[in-house]
Design a protein around this motif. Structure first.
Motif, PDB file in Angstrom:
ATOM      1  N   ILE A 272       0.841  -1.203   0.000  1.00 25.17           N
ATOM      2  CA  ILE A 272       0.000   0.000   0.000  1.00 25.17           C
ATOM      3  C   ILE A 272       0.871   1.246   0.000  1.00 25.17           C
ATOM      4  O   ILE A 272       1.733   1.422   0.858  1.00 25.17           O
ATOM      5  N   ARG A 273       0.648   2.131  -0.984  1.00 25.19           N
ATOM      6  CA  ARG A 273       1.394   3.386  -1.060  1.00 25.19           C
ATOM      7  C   ARG A 273       0.535   4.577  -0.653  1.00 25.19           C
ATOM      8  O   ARG A 273       1.025   5.543  -0.087  1.00 25.19           O
ATOM      9  N   GLU A 274      -0.792   4.503  -0.933  1.00 28.15           N
ATOM     10  CA  GLU A 274      -1.629   5.680  -0.713  1.00 28.15           C
ATOM     11  C   GLU A 274      -3.078   5.245  -0.465  1.00 28.15           C
ATOM     12  O   GLU A 274      -3.568   4.301  -1.086  1.00 28.15           O
ATOM     13  N   ILE A 275      -3.743   5.928   0.459  1.00 24.23           N
ATOM     14  CA  ILE A 275      -5.187   5.774   0.652  1.00 24.23           C
ATOM     15  C   ILE A 275      -5.856   6.949  -0.053  1.00 24.23           C
ATOM     16  O   ILE A 275      -5.607   8.110   0.287  1.00 24.23           O
ATOM     17  N   ILE A 276      -6.681   6.663  -1.046  1.00 31.37           N
ATOM     18  CA  ILE A 276      -7.322   7.707  -1.848  1.00 31.37           C
ATOM     19  C   ILE A 276      -8.742   7.928  -1.349  1.00 31.37           C
ATOM     20  O   ILE A 276      -9.518   6.975  -1.210  1.00 31.37           O
ATOM     21  N   THR A 277      -9.103   9.170  -1.070  1.00 32.63           N
ATOM     22  CA  THR A 277     -10.468   9.523  -0.674  1.00 32.63           C
ATOM     23  C   THR A 277     -11.157  10.169  -1.867  1.00 32.63           C
ATOM     24  O   THR A 277     -10.794  11.272  -2.285  1.00 32.63           O
ATOM     25  N   TRP A 278     -12.161   9.473  -2.416  1.00 35.37           N
ATOM     26  CA  TRP A 278     -12.898  10.007  -3.563  1.00 35.37           C
ATOM     27  C   TRP A 278     -14.047  10.893  -3.080  1.00 35.37           C
ATOM     28  O   TRP A 278     -14.224  12.015  -3.538  1.00 35.37           O
ATOM     29  N   ARG A 286      -4.002   2.772  -3.498  1.00 34.10           N
ATOM     30  CA  ARG A 286      -3.042   2.709  -4.592  1.00 34.10           C
ATOM     31  C   ARG A 286      -1.848   1.893  -4.107  1.00 34.10           C
ATOM     32  O   ARG A 286      -1.328   2.123  -3.014  1.00 34.10           O
ATOM     33  N   LEU A 287      -1.422   0.930  -4.907  1.00 27.62           N
ATOM     34  CA  LEU A 287      -0.380  -0.008  -4.500  1.00 27.62           C
ATOM     35  C   LEU A 287       0.944   0.332  -5.167  1.00 27.62           C
ATOM     36  O   LEU A 287       0.983   0.785  -6.309  1.00 27.62           O
ATOM     37  N   ASN A 288       2.000   0.068  -4.445  1.00 27.13           N
ATOM     38  CA  ASN A 288       3.354   0.304  -4.950  1.00 27.13           C
ATOM     39  C   ASN A 288       3.845  -0.972  -5.626  1.00 27.13           C
ATOM     40  O   ASN A 288       4.680  -1.702  -5.108  1.00 27.13           O
ATOM     41  N   THR A 289       3.304  -1.237  -6.816  1.00 25.58           N
ATOM     42  CA  THR A 289       3.584  -2.494  -7.505  1.00 25.58           C
ATOM     43  C   THR A 289       4.328  -2.304  -8.822  1.00 25.58           C
ATOM     44  O   THR A 289       4.655  -3.271  -9.484  1.00 25.58           O
ATOM     45  N   GLY A 290       4.589  -1.057  -9.200  1.00 25.86           N
ATOM     46  CA  GLY A 290       5.202  -0.804 -10.495  1.00 25.86           C
ATOM     47  C   GLY A 290       4.181  -0.716 -11.612  1.00 25.86           C
ATOM     48  O   GLY A 290       4.493  -0.318 -12.720  1.00 25.86           O
ATOM     49  N   GLN A 291       2.939  -1.103 -11.318  1.00 23.22           N
ATOM     50  CA  GLN A 291       1.871  -1.057 -12.314  1.00 23.22           C
ATOM     51  C   GLN A 291       0.787  -0.057 -11.922  1.00 23.22           C
ATOM     52  O   GLN A 291      -0.246   0.020 -12.549  1.00 23.22           O
ATOM     53  N   ASP A 292       1.018   0.687 -10.824  1.00 19.85           N
ATOM     54  CA  ASP A 292       0.066   1.686 -10.350  1.00 19.85           C
ATOM     55  C   ASP A 292      -1.332   1.091 -10.176  1.00 19.85           C
ATOM     56  O   ASP A 292      -2.331   1.672 -10.604  1.00 19.85           O
ATOM     57  N   ALA A 293      -1.417  -0.069  -9.549  1.00 20.94           N
ATOM     58  CA  ALA A 293      -2.705  -0.731  -9.334  1.00 20.94           C
ATOM     59  C   ALA A 293      -3.504   0.002  -8.261  1.00 20.94           C
ATOM     60  O   ALA A 293      -2.959   0.510  -7.278  1.00 20.94           O
ATOM     61  N   VAL A 294      -4.815   0.044  -8.448  1.00 20.87           N
ATOM     62  CA  VAL A 294      -5.730   0.665  -7.484  1.00 20.87           C
ATOM     63  C   VAL A 294      -6.831  -0.335  -7.164  1.00 20.87           C
ATOM     64  O   VAL A 294      -7.439  -0.911  -8.075  1.00 20.87           O
ATOM     65  N   VAL A 295      -7.081  -0.564  -5.867  1.00 16.46           N
ATOM     66  CA  VAL A 295      -8.134  -1.496  -5.449  1.00 16.46           C
ATOM     67  C   VAL A 295      -9.080  -0.764  -4.507  1.00 16.46           C
ATOM     68  O   VAL A 295      -8.676   0.183  -3.825  1.00 16.46           O
ATOM     69  N   PRO A 296     -10.357  -1.176  -4.462  1.00 14.11           N
ATOM     70  CA  PRO A 296     -11.324  -0.488  -3.597  1.00 14.11           C
ATOM     71  C   PRO A 296     -11.114  -0.799  -2.118  1.00 14.11           C
ATOM     72  O   PRO A 296     -10.608  -1.866  -1.761  1.00 14.11           O
ATOM     73  N   LEU A 297     -11.489   0.144  -1.279  1.00 13.42           N
ATOM     74  CA  LEU A 297     -11.454  -0.011   0.173  1.00 13.42           C
ATOM     75  C   LEU A 297     -12.839   0.276   0.725  1.00 13.42           C
ATOM     76  O   LEU A 297     -13.379   1.375   0.523  1.00 13.42           O
ATOM     77  N   SER A 298     -13.431  -0.706   1.397  1.00 14.13           N
ATOM     78  CA  SER A 298     -14.762  -0.521   1.981  1.00 14.13           C
ATOM     79  C   SER A 298     -14.702   0.497   3.116  1.00 14.13           C
ATOM     80  O   SER A 298     -13.751   0.509   3.900  1.00 14.13           O
ATOM     81  N   ARG A 299     -15.718   1.337   3.194  1.00 15.56           N
ATOM     82  CA  ARG A 299     -15.772   2.329   4.271  1.00 15.56           C
ATOM     83  C   ARG A 299     -15.732   1.660   5.637  1.00 15.56           C
ATOM     84  O   ARG A 299     -15.101   2.155   6.569  1.00 15.56           O
ATOM     85  N   SER A 300     -16.351   0.477   5.748  1.00 13.20           N
ATOM     86  CA  SER A 300     -16.408  -0.224   7.033  1.00 13.20           C
ATOM     87  C   SER A 300     -15.050  -0.772   7.461  1.00 13.20           C
ATOM     88  O   SER A 300     -14.855  -1.105   8.629  1.00 13.20           O
ATOM     89  N   ARG A 301     -14.103  -0.889   6.510  1.00 13.16           N
ATOM     90  CA  ARG A 301     -12.781  -1.433   6.836  1.00 13.16           C
ATOM     91  C   ARG A 301     -11.728  -0.348   7.007  1.00 13.16           C
ATOM     92  O   ARG A 301     -10.568  -0.646   7.314  1.00 13.16           O
ATOM     93  N   LEU A 302     -12.110   0.901   6.762  1.00 12.24           N
ATOM     94  CA  LEU A 302     -11.134   1.998   6.789  1.00 12.24           C
ATOM     95  C   LEU A 302     -10.473   2.138   8.160  1.00 12.24           C
ATOM     96  O   LEU A 302      -9.241   2.242   8.258  1.00 12.24           O
ATOM     97  N   GLN A 303     -11.273   2.151   9.224  1.00 10.02           N
ATOM     98  CA  GLN A 303     -10.711   2.368  10.550  1.00 10.02           C
ATOM     99  C   GLN A 303      -9.784   1.226  10.955  1.00 10.02           C
ATOM    100  O   GLN A 303      -8.719   1.462  11.545  1.00 10.02           O
TER     101      GLN A 303
END
Length: 311
Positions: A272-278, A286-303
Motif C-alpha cells: 500500500i502506497r496511498e489511501i485515496i479519498t474520492w 493505490r499499490l506500490n507495484t510498479g503497475q500503479d494498481a488501485v483497489v477499492p477499500l470498503s468504508r467499514s474497513r477503513l478504521q
C-alpha cells in the motif's frame, strides 16, 4: 524489557509483560498478528533496541555487494565486504541486484541488517516466515553467532519458527503470557502444534495458468480479487487463477500481513502506497507495484486499516 497493558473495548488484549532478555541468549513470543503488532508498536521509538519488521524492503536497486559495502561504511564495522559475503554465503549472488533475487534470498539479504545493528538487543518479527530451507539454516547460524554477544527477541505466530532459534518461549494469547516448556515430550509438542493450526502458515500460494501450476511466496503477491466467481492472484502486473476461495486465502495469509479491504479484495499491506479519498464514503488503495494498481477499500474497513498501518 517491559510491555505496557493495552485494552480494547474493555478487553485486555496485551497484559503487562516483563522479560529478562539477559536470562537466555534468545527469547521467543508466539502470538497472533494483532498482538504482535501491539508489541512492535511499543518498541518503535526505543533507541536501545534494534527492531526488524517482517517484509521490510529497501535498497532494492543495489547489488548484494553494494548493500554490504554500504552497511559496513555507515555502521563503521571493521570488516571487509568480501569476507562478510563469504560468511553470509552469498558469493554467487554478490553482483546480483537485490530486486532480482528470489523472494527467499531477497528476504535473507534484508535480514542481514541485524548483523550490523549496534544495539545490544535485537527484536525480529517473523524472521523465518519467508525463508526457504537453505536460507533458514544460514540465518539461524548467524543468529546463533549473534546470540553470543546480543540479546534476541523473536515475535512469531509459528511454534516451529520459535523453536528454531529460541532458548525460552512464551505464548501470548487471551489468557495472558505464559512460558512454554520446550523440553516437552514429542507427544506434547504435537498437541501444541494442533492447537496452533490457525497460526501455521503456508509457504506458497498455488495458482494455475493454462496447464501450468505456479507457486508464489506470499510477499510476491500484490493483491487478490474475486471476479464473477473466479479468484485471481495478482503478481507484478499479471494475474493467475487460484482454486481457493477468498475467505480461505484471507485466513491462510493473515499472518503474512494481508488485509481484506473489500468483500471482493485482499491486499498485501506491504504494497500500500496511498489511501485515496474520492468522496466521504468512497475510498481506494493505490499499490506500490510498479503497475500503479488501485483497489477499492470498503468504508467499514477503513478504521481497521488505519489501526493496522498506525495512521
Amino acid at each position: 524489557m517491559q510491555f505496557q497493558p493495552i485494552y480494547e473495548d474493555g478487553e485486555l488484549l496485551l497484559p503487562l509483560i516483563e522479560l529478562d532478555l539477559a536470562a537466555a541468549p534468545s527469547t521467543g513470543i508466539i502470538t497472533d498478528l494483532k498482538r504482535k503488532q501491539l508489541l512492535m508498536s511499543q518498541l518503535e521509538n526505543a533507541e536501545h533496541y534494534y527492531v526488524f519488521r517482517a517484509g521490510q524492503n529497501e535498497y532494492m536497486r543495489l547489488t548484494v555487494e553494494e548493500l554490504i559495502t554500504f552497511l559496513i561504511r555507515v555502521t563503521e564495522k571493521k570488516e571487509h565486504a568480501a569476507s562478510l559475503i563469504g560468511y553470509f554465503g552469498l558469493q554467487e549472488e554478490s553482483r546480483v541486484r537485490i530486486m532480482h533475487l528470489s523472494a527467499s534470498k531477497r528476504m535473507y539479504v534484508t535480514l542481514l541488517r541485524v548483523f550490523f545493528a549496534h544495539q545490544r538487543a535485537l527484536v525480529l518479527e517473523e524472521p523465518y516466515f519467508y525463508l526457504e530451507e537453505q536460507d533458514r539454516r544460514q540465518f539461524k547460524r548467524i543468529l546463533d553467532d549473534l546470540s553470543q554477544h546480543k540479546q534476541i527477541l523473536i515475535l512469531t505466530s509459528n511454534l516451529e519458527d520459535a523453536m528454531i532459534s529460541c532458548d525460552v518461549i512464551y505464548r501470548l494469547n487471551g489468557s495472558g503470557c505464559h512460558p512454554l516448556d520446550i523440553r516437552d515430550s514429542e507427544e506434547d509438542k504435537q498437541e501444541m502444534q494442533k492447537q496452533d493450526e490457525a497460526n501455521i502458515t503456508l509457504q506458497k500460494v498455488s495458482t494455475k495458468r493454462q496447464d501450468k501450476v505456479i507457486l508464489f511466496d506470499p510477499p510476491e503477491i500484490d493483491f487478490i480479487e474475486s471476479v464473477e466467481g473466479s479468484i485471481l492472484v495478482h503478481v507484478g502486473g499479471e494475474h493467475y487463477d487460484c482454486a481457493l476461495t477468498l475467505t480461505q486465502l484471507e485466513q491462510r495469509l493473515l499472518n503474512f500481513g494481508f488485509f481484506r479491504c473489500h468483500r471482493s479484495y485482499i491486499v498485501n499491506l506491504q504494497k500500500i502506497r496511498e489511501i485515496i479519498t474520492w468522496t466521504k464514503n468512497s475510498y481506494s488503495l493505490r499499490l506500490n507495484t510498479g503497475q500503479d494498481a488501485v483497489v477499492p477499500l470498503s468504508r467499514s474497513r477503513l478504521q481497521e486499516l488505519k489501526v493496522l498501518l498506525k495512521l
